[in-house]
Motif scaffolding. Structure first.
Motif: not given
Length: 506
Positions: A214-220
């Motif tokens: 989980l992340g706000q922009n996970v692949n960044a």
């Protein structure tokens, strides 16, 4: 990440202080509420009985700021608790989350019966702030401007015995004109890979078999660590964890979606053939106005590469209709992109102003009736595509992880429900032997609807799992069998008639 509203409740113990948490917003907030529950339980509280509806010693609102009327909803709910507080000695009310971070100075002015206001960066302070408010008999307002401790270091009471969120980063470095998240959750901060993997290994040891990164922009992920391939390396490392059957992630950004991530998805067996890739608009003009750093051609190119590497991948998306300045031609570009991408499902939102965002001040705000018309046309198109794509699943044999509470009609139809590897919802015939949430069944798909699949024949096999054992252990005092009640976290019904996307829809 998609929008949800949940209320956390459970059985209380006589003489022990009880708590209730009301959660609004995206998966980040849902996971934060798991931590708030863990903090309160570590401090000696227990969950209020189900259906308490505010009848608890502590009521916590974990708020979301993305809706135009989010504050009205909060103050309405607070107002309903005011008379209850006057008749319940010692009752405390706390407000946290994104709206608290945004409106820190006004909450107690508008609702002076609130005891604690805390922000997105200091959720770990909640028990201390509650105690301080009790001792000093005055409201405690504490909003940190930057992260005090990475949330995953805090105690957590997870909602599921077999599936878990694992945060890999917090904050966001993007500047999308419709989104207020960077202002409220700050710049991206990444966890160390070793810490993430240690948490996953600990969860697997407890019986969890599916995790969602989980992340706000996970692949960044990795931008804060100086490693552009950190996310693909993390996916591959997850593939080495024995007992971890399913890995998912949400939500990526097309700008940061690189070929090494596609290769890692394709080459790591436990990374599921599923991708949620927010489009927002198919018009290059609108994408530019949104300050989205990709264009239609780039987006469709990613989809093409993913399908070449993972033929059975189910791809979903987020789309905003009626962004300021959107013309009919811009809208038709979105329709074209949807036809080309052939999403399994889409979370489609009507644009509405978000206070504090650049888009709210833009010229060319679209009349509500125009936005509604475009929304309905887009929904109709996506419904057609979703059904056509689901029909392609008929005849396939799939391994379905049994879920809890995802089939609202299971009791009436004598069926159970679960998720296929690509995250499609599958309703299947209840087998003769006991099946527990977290167990895996093998079924053949016999019918497709736009938003679910049916397996009407007998179950081919049942595989009892450690995840099922974990669920059974957690519910040992409750009747055995598949019960209702586990939130379908991260899997809301497709095409919600929401006004605006949740904060995770990057």
């Amino acid at each position: 990440m998609t929008s949800s509203s949940d209320r956390s409740t459970a059985v209380s113990v006589d003489g022990t202080k009880t708590y209730e948490i009301r959660t609004y917003g995206c998966q980040m907030n849902v996971h934060d509420s798991e931590r708030l529950s863990g903090l309160l339980e570590e401090a000696g509280y227990v969950r209020a009985p189900k259906g308490a509806d505010g009848d608890a010693d502590v009521v916590v609102f974990n708020t979301c700021a993305v809706r135009e009327n989010a504050d009205n909803k909060l103050y309405g709910n607070l107002g309903r608790l005011a008379p209850m507080k006057t008749t319940r000695p010692g009752m405390q009310i706390a407000v946290g989350g994104c709206l608290a971070q945004k409106d820190r100075d006004t909450i107690v002015k508008k609702a002076p019966w609130v005891d604690v206001v805390f922000g997105t960066h200091n959720i770990g302070k909640l028990p201390v702030l509650l105690e301080r408010a009790r001792v000093q008999e005055e409201a405690q307002i504490e909003i940190a401007e930057s992260l005090e401790a990475f949330p995953s270091t805090l105690p957590t009471r997870r909602e599921s015995a077999y599936a878990a969120w694992v945060s890999i980063s917090v904050g966001c470095n993007n500047t999308c004109t419709f989104c207020i998240v960077p202002a409220l959750r700050g710049k991206e901060e990444d966890r160390r890979p070793g810490d993430i993997l240690a948490e996953i290994e600990a969860l697997v040891a407890e019986g969890v078999s599916e995790i969602t990164l989980l992340g706000q922009n996970v692949n960044a992920y990795g931008s804060d660590l100086g490693d552009r391939e950190a996310f693909s390396k993390l996916l591959r490392a997850c593939g080495q964890i024995e007992g971890l059957e399913r890995v998912r992630f949400t939500s990526p950004h097309p700008r940061d979606f690189t070929d090494d991530v596609i290769a890692a998805m394709a080459e790591t067996p436990n990374v599921m053939p599923q991708l949620h890739m927010p489009l927002q608009s198919g018009s290059d003009t609108i994408l530019r106005a949104m300050r989205r750093s990709y264009r239609q051609e780039r987006f469709l190119g990613i989809i093409e590469k993913v399908r070449a590497a993972i033929p059975h991948a189910a791809i979903s998306t987020d789309i905003i209709v009626g962004f300021p300045g959107e013309t009919e031609e811009d809208f038709q570009q979105t329709m074209h992109t949807v036809r080309e991408a052939r999403f399994a499902n889409a979370f489609t939102f009507q644009y509405s102003k978000r206070p504090g965002t650049p888009a709210a001040e833009m010229e060319g705000q679209i009349p509500k009736e125009v936005v509604q018309d475009r929304y309905m046309r887009l929904v109709a198109l996506q419904e057609e595509i979703s059904w056509e794509e689901n029909k392609k699943q008929v005849g396939r044999t799939l391994e379905v992880m049994v879920a809890e509470g995802e089939g609202r009609k299971d009791g009436a139809t004598d069926r159970l429900s679960g998720r296929a590897p690509d995250n499609r919802l599958v309703h299947f015939t209840k087998p003769d032997e006991e099946v527990r949430p977290g167990d895996v069944v093998t079924v053949e798909i016999t019918y497709a609807a736009p938003h679910h699949l049916l397996a009407e024949g007998p179950v081919a096999s049942v595989r009892r799992t450690r995840a099922g054992d974990a669920w059974e252990k957690r519910t040992a005092e409750k009747p055995k069998g598949v019960l209702l009640g586990l939130p379908g976290i991260g899997v809301p019904a497709p095409l919600p008639a929401a006004d605006t996307p949740a904060c995770g829809t990057h």
